[in-house]
Scaffold this active site. Structure first.
Site, mmCIF file in Angstrom:
data_model
loop_
_atom_site.group_PDB
_atom_site.id
_atom_site.type_symbol
_atom_site.label_atom_id
_atom_site.label_comp_id
_atom_site.label_asym_id
_atom_site.label_seq_id
_atom_site.Cartn_x
_atom_site.Cartn_y
_atom_site.Cartn_z
ATOM 1 N N SER A 147 0.842 -1.196 0.000
ATOM 2 C CA SER A 147 0.000 0.000 0.000
ATOM 3 C C SER A 147 0.875 1.244 0.000
ATOM 4 O O SER A 147 1.708 1.418 -0.879
ATOM 5 C CB SER A 147 -0.971 -0.047 1.192
ATOM 6 N N ASP B 193 -9.811 -2.986 -6.596
ATOM 7 C CA ASP B 193 -9.056 -1.896 -5.981
ATOM 8 C C ASP B 193 -9.018 -0.722 -6.946
ATOM 9 O O ASP B 193 -8.566 -0.860 -8.089
ATOM 10 C CB ASP B 193 -7.637 -2.370 -5.660
ATOM 11 N N HIS C 290 -8.161 -4.275 -2.157
ATOM 12 C CA HIS C 290 -6.941 -3.679 -1.626
ATOM 13 C C HIS C 290 -6.621 -4.330 -0.278
ATOM 14 O O HIS C 290 -7.496 -4.520 0.550
ATOM 15 C CB HIS C 290 -7.155 -2.166 -1.446
#
Length: 411
Positions: A239, A343, A373
């Site tokens: 991330s 995502d 995600h």
């Protein structure tokens, strides 16, 4: 489509996260950057699993504070397979471990084994001998065996860097570079130790030698000296940690001579937290996606970037801008990108990989169907088939770049 459990969990996750982000925006005291450069590396609401130098489930861990001017620290993971001991020593160590564990060591999860290395809130790992920033304010990280650490010889590090808004950009990015320089210094000190006839031994970590350098006496980290190979380093970021890992990779290319003998041979970007002013197709179609929707992510960028620099086309946010700076893309290390079908950030990550491919950088993309995600790093999803497959796929690709010369791994 994601399961009902994932959908429900996502709703509550976003409610809690949005409240936290808004509280930090509305509370000026939390955003006061004049307090201290020391910063913070964890949140009160987070669960932190303590380091354990004993080999729990095949992996031992230790924490090291490496910068006296800030809170910068790293957690080192040492797989038990790195140690080659006589059978008598193995039996003795196992007996000692059983004795200690039977006393007063707390259990952090089921069966007494920590499921995740929650060093604050983690989001990245480094493989072989490099720090890859593994933190974001609200993201989780791999557990010690998600990349099958206990069966792979090598030393792994996770960086506890300063968090925003207490320390905004570029604090977290600079912390990653500092760790690379610290690793280079460690490698050089270990080499000096060898020239003086000292042989670092991780089995005797209570007795560590000092070597004088330009700054006085420095401590040689025995786990790194005995088992680390700074010439075969892989960065891995999850991330927002992927954004930082990519920055660290670019800086490692620029500062190659200063970092010698540290060499970044590859990087893994797991659903990087990229964004930009001109929306991509996925940013329009999936703007209200699971766990981290677009509006919430913009709030996070407002907390991370200094107010006068806030721009979704900031070099830290958008890897596709023409004036990003840094080395040419053709000099970047091989880059594996992981994306998820549901995502909203996926298209920009794929586009970045395509730009790398255009200049002949090995930049494959792993696209996981019906995933969201953080599908391979959120606690509740770690045991899913997709998460397990992702960990295996990454391990296979990484082996290609950390294999010893003459024993290259092919797939």
């Amino acid at each position: 489509m994601p399961s009902v459990a994932v959908k429900l969990y996502s709703v509550f996750f976003k409610l809690i996260l949005k409240r936290r982000l808004q509280n930090r925006i509305q509370n000026p005291n939390l955003n006061d950057e004049t307090n201290s450069s020391f910063g913070v590396t964890s949140r009160p609401e987070e669960t932190i699993v303590a380091a354990n130098p004993l080999f729990t489930d095949g992996v031992a861990t230790k924490d090291i504070h490496i910068d006296p001017s800030s809170c910068l620290s790293i957690r080192i993971f040492l797989p038990e397979t790195c140690l080659v001991l006589p059978d008598s020593d193995v039996d003795r160590l196992r007996a000692k471990r059983s004795e200690l564990e039977s006393r007063s060591f707390p259990s952090n999860s089921e069966n007494g084994i920590p499921r995740r290395n929650s060093y604050g809130s983690a989001d990245a790992y480094s493989v072989s001998a490099t720090p890859s920033n593994r933190r974001s304010s609200y993201c989780n990280g791999f557990s010690t065996d998600d990349l099958n650490l206990k069966s792979e010889n090598g030393v792994y590090r996770a960086v506890g860097y300063r968090l925003a808004p207490e320390n905004r950009y570029p604090a977290a990015f600079e912390d990653g570079i500092k760790v690379l320089h610290w690793l280079a210094k460690q490698a050089n000190l270990a080499e000096c130790g060898k020239s003086l006839g000292r042989s670092p031994d991780s089995r005797k970590s209570d007795v560590q030698g000092h070597i004088a350098d330009a700054f006085g006496a420095s401590l040689v980290e025995p786990w790194l000296a005995a088992h680390g190979d700074p010439s075969r380093c892989v960065l891995l970021g999850v991330s927002c940690g992927a954004n930082i890992a990519d920055y660290v990779a670019r800086k490692s290319v620029e500062s190659a001579k200063q970092l010698d003998p540290v060499k970044v041979v590859a990087q893994v970007l797991m659903y990087p937290f990229f964004i930009g002013n001109t929306p991509t197709r996925s940013e329009i179609k999936l703007s209200n996606s699971y766990f981290f929707d677009k509006s919430m992510s913009i709030l996070a960028w407002k907390l991370f970037l200094p107010e006068e620099q806030f721009n979704l086309d900031h070099p830290a946010a958008n890897p596709l801008i023409t004036n990003r700076g840094g080395p040419p893309l053709k000099r970047m290390p091989p880059t594996l990108t992981v994306v998820a079908e549901h995502d909203w950030m996926r298209d920009r990550a794929i586009a970045y990989a395509q730009e790398l491919k255009k200049v002949n950088v090995d930049a494959p993309v792993l696209d996981y169907k019906d995933c969201v995600h953080e599908f391979a790093t959120l606690d509740m999803l770690l045991r899913t088939p997709e998460a397990q497959a992702c960990a295996e796929d990454i391990a296979i690709w990484v082996k290609k770049y950390i294999s010893l010369r003459g024993h290259e791994f092919s797939y």
